[in-house]
Write a protein that holds these residues in place. Structure first.
Motif, PDB file in Angstrom:
ATOM      1  N   ALA A   1      29.108   2.041 -34.610  1.00 26.84           N
ATOM      2  CA  ALA A   1      28.567   0.936 -33.815  1.00 26.84           C
ATOM      3  C   ALA A   1      27.554   0.141 -34.636  1.00 26.84           C
ATOM      4  N   TYR A   2      27.451  -1.144 -34.342  1.00 30.33           N
ATOM      5  CA  TYR A   2      26.540  -2.011 -35.099  1.00 30.33           C
ATOM      6  C   TYR A   2      25.790  -2.946 -34.145  1.00 30.33           C
ATOM      7  N   ASN A   3      24.844  -3.706 -34.710  1.00 32.96           N
ATOM      8  CA  ASN A   3      23.991  -4.604 -33.906  1.00 32.96           C
ATOM      9  C   ASN A   3      23.360  -3.849 -32.732  1.00 32.96           C
ATOM     10  N   ILE A   4      22.679  -2.765 -33.056  1.00 34.33           N
ATOM     11  CA  ILE A   4      22.078  -1.910 -32.025  1.00 34.33           C
ATOM     12  C   ILE A   4      20.763  -2.516 -31.537  1.00 34.33           C
ATOM     13  N   ARG A   5      20.663  -2.702 -30.224  1.00 35.55           N
ATOM     14  CA  ARG A   5      19.444  -3.231 -29.608  1.00 35.55           C
ATOM     15  C   ARG A   5      18.924  -2.241 -28.568  1.00 35.55           C
ATOM     16  N   GLU A   6      17.606  -2.141 -28.466  1.00 37.35           N
ATOM     17  CA  GLU A   6      16.970  -1.235 -27.507  1.00 37.35           C
ATOM     18  C   GLU A   6      16.503  -2.025 -26.281  1.00 37.35           C
ATOM     19  N   LYS A   7      16.743  -1.457 -25.105  1.00 36.85           N
ATOM     20  CA  LYS A   7      16.316  -2.082 -23.856  1.00 36.85           C
ATOM     21  C   LYS A   7      15.605  -1.042 -22.993  1.00 36.85           C
ATOM     22  N   VAL A   8      14.544  -1.485 -22.308  1.00 40.54           N
ATOM     23  CA  VAL A   8      13.766  -0.584 -21.450  1.00 40.54           C
ATOM     24  C   VAL A   8      13.558  -1.240 -20.091  1.00 40.54           C
ATOM     25  N   GLY A   9      13.672  -0.455 -19.034  1.00 43.91           N
ATOM     26  CA  GLY A   9      13.405  -0.950 -17.688  1.00 43.91           C
ATOM     27  C   GLY A   9      12.792   0.148 -16.834  1.00 43.91           C
TER      28      GLY A   9
ATOM     29  N   GLY B   1       0.807  -1.213   0.000  1.00 45.54           N
ATOM     30  CA  GLY B   1       0.000   0.000   0.000  1.00 45.54           C
ATOM     31  C   GLY B   1       0.840   1.262   0.000  1.00 45.54           C
ATOM     32  N   ASP B   2       2.011   1.197  -0.652  1.00 51.28           N
ATOM     33  CA  ASP B   2       2.950   2.321  -0.628  1.00 51.28           C
ATOM     34  C   ASP B   2       2.779   3.180  -1.882  1.00 51.28           C
ATOM     35  N   SER B   3       2.121   4.312  -1.741  1.00 57.70           N
ATOM     36  CA  SER B   3       1.897   5.208  -2.878  1.00 57.70           C
ATOM     37  C   SER B   3       3.107   6.091  -3.168  1.00 57.70           C
ATOM     38  N   LYS B   4       4.139   6.010  -2.314  1.00 57.99           N
ATOM     39  CA  LYS B   4       5.318   6.849  -2.511  1.00 57.99           C
ATOM     40  C   LYS B   4       6.266   6.294  -3.569  1.00 57.99           C
ATOM     41  N   ILE B   5       6.130   5.018  -3.900  1.00 62.79           N
ATOM     42  CA  ILE B   5       7.053   4.435  -4.867  1.00 62.79           C
ATOM     43  C   ILE B   5       6.494   4.602  -6.276  1.00 62.79           C
ATOM     44  N   PHE B   6       7.365   4.943  -7.214  1.00 60.74           N
ATOM     45  CA  PHE B   6       6.921   5.208  -8.581  1.00 60.74           C
ATOM     46  C   PHE B   6       8.030   4.805  -9.553  1.00 60.74           C
ATOM     47  N   PRO B   7       7.673   4.565 -10.819  1.00 58.87           N
ATOM     48  CA  PRO B   7       8.689   4.163 -11.792  1.00 58.87           C
ATOM     49  C   PRO B   7       9.421   5.362 -12.386  1.00 58.87           C
ATOM     50  N   VAL B   8      10.692   5.167 -12.659  1.00 58.46           N
ATOM     51  CA  VAL B   8      11.454   6.099 -13.487  1.00 58.46           C
ATOM     52  C   VAL B   8      11.956   5.274 -14.669  1.00 58.46           C
ATOM     53  N   ARG B   9      11.363   5.538 -15.806  1.00 56.01           N
ATOM     54  CA  ARG B   9      11.658   4.731 -16.992  1.00 56.01           C
ATOM     55  C   ARG B   9      13.070   4.994 -17.509  1.00 56.01           C
ATOM     56  N   GLY B  10      13.758   3.909 -17.813  1.00 56.64           N
ATOM     57  CA  GLY B  10      15.092   4.023 -18.378  1.00 56.64           C
ATOM     58  C   GLY B  10      15.184   3.264 -19.692  1.00 56.64           C
ATOM     59  N   GLN B  11      15.649   3.927 -20.718  1.00 52.84           N
ATOM     60  CA  GLN B  11      15.871   3.269 -22.007  1.00 52.84           C
ATOM     61  C   GLN B  11      17.346   3.384 -22.361  1.00 52.84           C
ATOM     62  N   VAL B  12      17.923   2.290 -22.829  1.00 54.03           N
ATOM     63  CA  VAL B  12      19.328   2.277 -23.227  1.00 54.03           C
ATOM     64  C   VAL B  12      19.459   1.561 -24.565  1.00 54.03           C
ATOM     65  N   LEU B  13      20.635   1.693 -25.141  1.00 50.28           N
ATOM     66  CA  LEU B  13      20.988   0.950 -26.344  1.00 50.28           C
ATOM     67  C   LEU B  13      22.148   0.025 -26.004  1.00 50.28           C
ATOM     68  N   GLN B  14      22.084  -1.185 -26.495  1.00 54.92           N
ATOM     69  CA  GLN B  14      23.206  -2.112 -26.387  1.00 54.92           C
ATOM     70  C   GLN B  14      23.778  -2.290 -27.788  1.00 54.92           C
ATOM     71  N   VAL B  15      25.052  -1.934 -27.947  1.00 56.32           N
ATOM     72  CA  VAL B  15      25.651  -1.936 -29.282  1.00 56.32           C
ATOM     73  C   VAL B  15      26.965  -2.707 -29.271  1.00 56.32           C
ATOM     74  N   GLN B  16      27.389  -3.078 -30.456  1.00 56.63           N
ATOM     75  CA  GLN B  16      28.706  -3.667 -30.633  1.00 56.63           C
ATOM     76  C   GLN B  16      29.669  -2.564 -31.070  1.00 56.63           C
ATOM     77  N   ALA B  17      30.646  -2.296 -30.217  1.00 61.64           N
ATOM     78  CA  ALA B  17      31.688  -1.303 -30.497  1.00 61.64           C
ATOM     79  C   ALA B  17      32.926  -1.732 -29.711  1.00 61.64           C
ATOM     80  N   PRO B  18      33.535  -2.855 -30.090  1.00 62.23           N
ATOM     81  CA  PRO B  18      34.617  -3.451 -29.288  1.00 62.23           C
ATOM     82  C   PRO B  18      35.847  -2.570 -29.122  1.00 62.23           C
ATOM     83  N   TRP B  19      35.974  -1.521 -29.920  1.00 61.25           N
ATOM     84  CA  TRP B  19      37.117  -0.620 -29.781  1.00 61.25           C
ATOM     85  C   TRP B  19      36.948   0.356 -28.602  1.00 61.25           C
ATOM     86  N   VAL B  20      35.725   0.464 -28.078  1.00 58.97           N
ATOM     87  CA  VAL B  20      35.476   1.352 -26.935  1.00 58.97           C
ATOM     88  C   VAL B  20      35.862   0.608 -25.658  1.00 58.97           C
ATOM     89  N   GLU B  21      36.844   1.113 -24.946  1.00 57.23           N
ATOM     90  CA  GLU B  21      37.380   0.412 -23.777  1.00 57.23           C
ATOM     91  C   GLU B  21      37.233   1.188 -22.475  1.00 57.23           C
TER      92      GLU B  21
END
Length: 223
Positions: A150-158, A74-94
């Protein structure tokens, strides 16, 4: 950062460089589950609508239901903060790169590079938003231009379970003469992985207190 290092980020006038750790949850969470099972714990998958459904099967309940605590606690104080990210292939980024607000970040990992992100308060939408993805890629490319390749770009949401303050406390539920100790442990927001070990230790201490109270006979009144 040195002046030479800052030249890579002409839109910024100050920066810090440091070495840190990155937790890879796809590997870390199965490891935690293995530890639980190895210690004799059970993993049960079950949907509940009320914490009382767990009584009397369990003596103490630890509520880590996150956003589900709106209903279960019964906790009305908790709420979502939506986060969207991209997961990509860029193996040169270290190297990790994060801007001052923390909204734009580039986190290389073992299997992909994560580009972020968004902080959308009160948004329950779990579907990727194309405009969000374009903005994220644009901001990250401004920090690291090589990401245009960057290649093989995938979208993720949480959905991050935010609350004005972490709820880490014991509540004794009572109904029809029955009692159910509940240790609430939720509301970590985006910092769950960063602080979870410490808050879990405190939650375990609270559980120990509940168990001790259950095993201690109630004092008899004297007339």
């Amino acid at each position: 950062m040195t002046e030479a290092e800052l030249k890579k980020f002409p839109q910024h006038v100050f920066g810090q460089a440091f070495t840190t750790l990155k937790c890879e949850c796809p590997a870390y969470l199965p490891w935690l589950e293995k530890r639980i099972k190895g210690s004799g714990g059970w993993i049960l998958t079950r949907r509940i609508e009320d914490l009382w459904e767990l009584h009397p099967s369990f003596d103490v309940v630890v509520n880590c239901s996150g956003l589900g605590s709106r209903q279960l606690a019964g906790d009305s104080k908790i709420f979502p903060v939506r986060g969207q990210v991209l997961q990509v292939q860029a193996p040169w980024v270290e190297h990790f790169i994060r801007d001052g607000s923390g909204l734009t970040y580039i986190y290389p990992g073992t299997s992909h590079v994560t580009l972020g992100g968004t902080r959308q308060k009160g948004d329950w939408n779990l579907s990727p938003d194309a405009e969000n993805s374009r903005e994220i890629l644009s901001r990250c490319c401004a920090l690291e231009p090589s990401l245009h390749r960057a290649y093989n770009i995938r979208e993720k949401v949480g959905l991050r379970p935010y609350r004005p303050g972490l709820r880490l406390q014991t509540e004794l539920l009572a109904r029809d003469g029955r009692r159910l100790p509940v240790v609430h442990h939720y509301g970590h927001g985006s910092g769950g992985i960063s602080v979870h070990w410490g808050t879990a230790l405190e939650a375990a201490r609270l559980v120990s207190e509940c168990v001790h109270a259950l095993r201690t006979p109630a004092p008899k009144s004297k007339l």
